[in-house]
Scaffold this active site. Structure first.
Site, mmCIF file in Angstrom:
data_model
loop_
_atom_site.group_PDB
_atom_site.id
_atom_site.type_symbol
_atom_site.label_atom_id
_atom_site.label_comp_id
_atom_site.label_asym_id
_atom_site.label_seq_id
_atom_site.Cartn_x
_atom_site.Cartn_y
_atom_site.Cartn_z
ATOM 1 N N ASP A 1 -13.131 13.491 -24.337
ATOM 2 C CA ASP A 1 -11.955 12.686 -24.012
ATOM 3 C C ASP A 1 -11.927 11.487 -24.957
ATOM 4 O OD1 ASP A 1 -9.681 11.910 -22.697
ATOM 5 O OD2 ASP A 1 -10.709 11.065 -20.962
ATOM 6 N N GLU B 1 -0.381 14.857 -26.945
ATOM 7 C CA GLU B 1 0.550 14.444 -25.890
ATOM 8 C C GLU B 1 1.970 14.200 -26.388
ATOM 9 O OE1 GLU B 1 0.331 11.779 -21.872
ATOM 10 O OE2 GLU B 1 -1.407 12.303 -23.068
ATOM 11 N N LYS C 1 0.273 18.215 -24.184
ATOM 12 C CA LYS C 1 0.091 17.435 -22.957
ATOM 13 C C LYS C 1 1.424 16.850 -22.493
ATOM 14 C CE LYS C 1 -3.534 14.833 -22.160
ATOM 15 N NZ LYS C 1 -4.543 13.758 -22.327
ATOM 16 N N THR D 1 -0.808 16.569 -17.494
ATOM 17 C CA THR D 1 -1.652 15.397 -17.315
ATOM 18 C C THR D 1 -1.050 14.439 -16.281
ATOM 19 O OG1 THR D 1 -2.832 13.673 -18.544
ATOM 20 C CG2 THR D 1 -0.559 14.142 -19.221
ATOM 21 N N PHE E 1 -6.712 13.387 -12.464
ATOM 22 C CA PHE E 1 -7.344 12.140 -12.905
ATOM 23 C C PHE E 1 -8.263 11.574 -11.825
ATOM 24 C CE2 PHE E 1 -4.868 10.238 -16.683
ATOM 25 C CZ PHE E 1 -4.830 11.464 -17.306
#
Length: 317
Positions: free
Chosen positions: A17, A96, A132, A156, A178
């Site tokens: 990440d 993303e 994403k 996400t 998350f």
């Protein structure tokens, strides 16, 4: 005994990440994920200076419009970073879509297709990339269309069970619940300020989603994200994938205690329930104050960092 990072790899696909190229090279993850916040942080690293220059020069060559150049430079930089990371990981890189498109299905689809086009022009096949997208109703619908077109997605900013259900029913390739941000909300909004891993609300959310997906035979990959401590990671050992920051990868590598598997598909299956419609999705998500607030907050923060990235690029155009 091997360290806990090596033990974790036996049960779970480890994903980095980070946008830090040196950290990715060190920890040898299978996949890597990026977002505007991570990309903004990474642009401060020396390894990114040539990519920024490359993005600016490319954008200038595409258009005489400064507004268009800014969009082009941002898209190119995201892809250039992903291209560089793809040289270091054997699997996939998540890139993303602009968070400001989170409530616009058509614009999200168009941006995703443009990013994939840039990747393919750079020699990176779409099979190496996950797009994403924020797990709004509009984002999930965009992902449903993209999946049908052969562009696989990573949904996400996922906080509610309704988001997870809608993603699976849309045939999304992967979701990123998350963990840490869920815990953050409960620490800030309840009397409980610390959680044992087994009682951590973020851990419990991912366990519920994982169990439900397996129970109903959904293929969507569950990738826990946004960890605050290694206890959360340890409590999810066995999850399909976990995306972990370099500092927590380092802590796992420095720990040699046994790491038992916490999640496992028992192979039992049940019939699927009727699909969740838009009204059911919106009402169920709305009823979860944590999920409602954290989704909105996450979109705002990613959008703010996207604007900071654009300001950095604008100063070079």
């Amino acid at each position: 005994m091997s360290n806990q990072l090596e033990q974790l790899r036996q049960y779970t696909t480890v994903v980095a990440d980070t946008g830090d190229i040196e950290a990715i090279a060190r920890y040898r993850p299978v996949d890597a994920t990026t977002n505007p916040s991570l990309l903004l942080k990474a642009t401060e690293l020396p390894a990114y200076a040539p990519l920024i220059d490359e993005a600016v020069q490319w954008a200038k060559a595409q258009s005489g419009s400064r507004e268009r150049q800014l969009v082009d430079a941002g898209d190119y930089l995201s892809v250039a970073a992903g291209r560089k990371i793809s040289e270091l990981v054997p699997g996939r890189v998540s890139t993303e879509v602009d968070a400001r498109l989170s409530f616009n299905t058509d614009a999200t689809i168009a941006k995703a297709e443009r990013l994939i086009g840039l990747y393919e022009a750079a020699g990176v096949t779409r099979e190496r990339i996950l797009i994403k997208i924020a797990s709004t109703w509009e984002g999930i619908r965009a992902a449903e269309t993209l999946e049908r077109r052969g562009i696989q997605c990573n949904l996400t900013l996922l906080f509610s069970f309704e988001q997870a259900v809608a993603c699976a029913e849309a045939g999304v390739y992967l979701i990123s619940p998350f963990v840490g941000r869920i815990m953050d909300w409960y620490v800030a909004n309840t009397a409980t300020k610390t959680y044992a891993p087994e009682e951590d609300p973020g851990v419990k959310s991912v366990r519920r989603i994982y169990g439900w997906y397996k129970q109903h035979g959904f293929d969507t990959v569950v990738m826990g994200a946004s960890f605050r401590n290694i206890g959360q990671i340890q409590a999810l050992a066995g999850c399909d994938r976990l995306t972990i920051s370099p500092d927590l990868l380092e802590k796992l590598e420095a720990t040699s205690e046994p790491l038992p598997r916490a999640l496992q598909d028992d192979g039992k299956r049940e019939a699927r329930v009727p699909a969740l419609d838009e009204a059911g999705f919106r009402w169920g998500h709305n009823e979860d104050a944590m999920a409602t607030e954290k989704l909105a907050d996450g979109i705002r923060k990613f959008a703010a960092d996207q604007r900071k990235l654009e300001a950095m690029l604008a100063a070079r155009l």
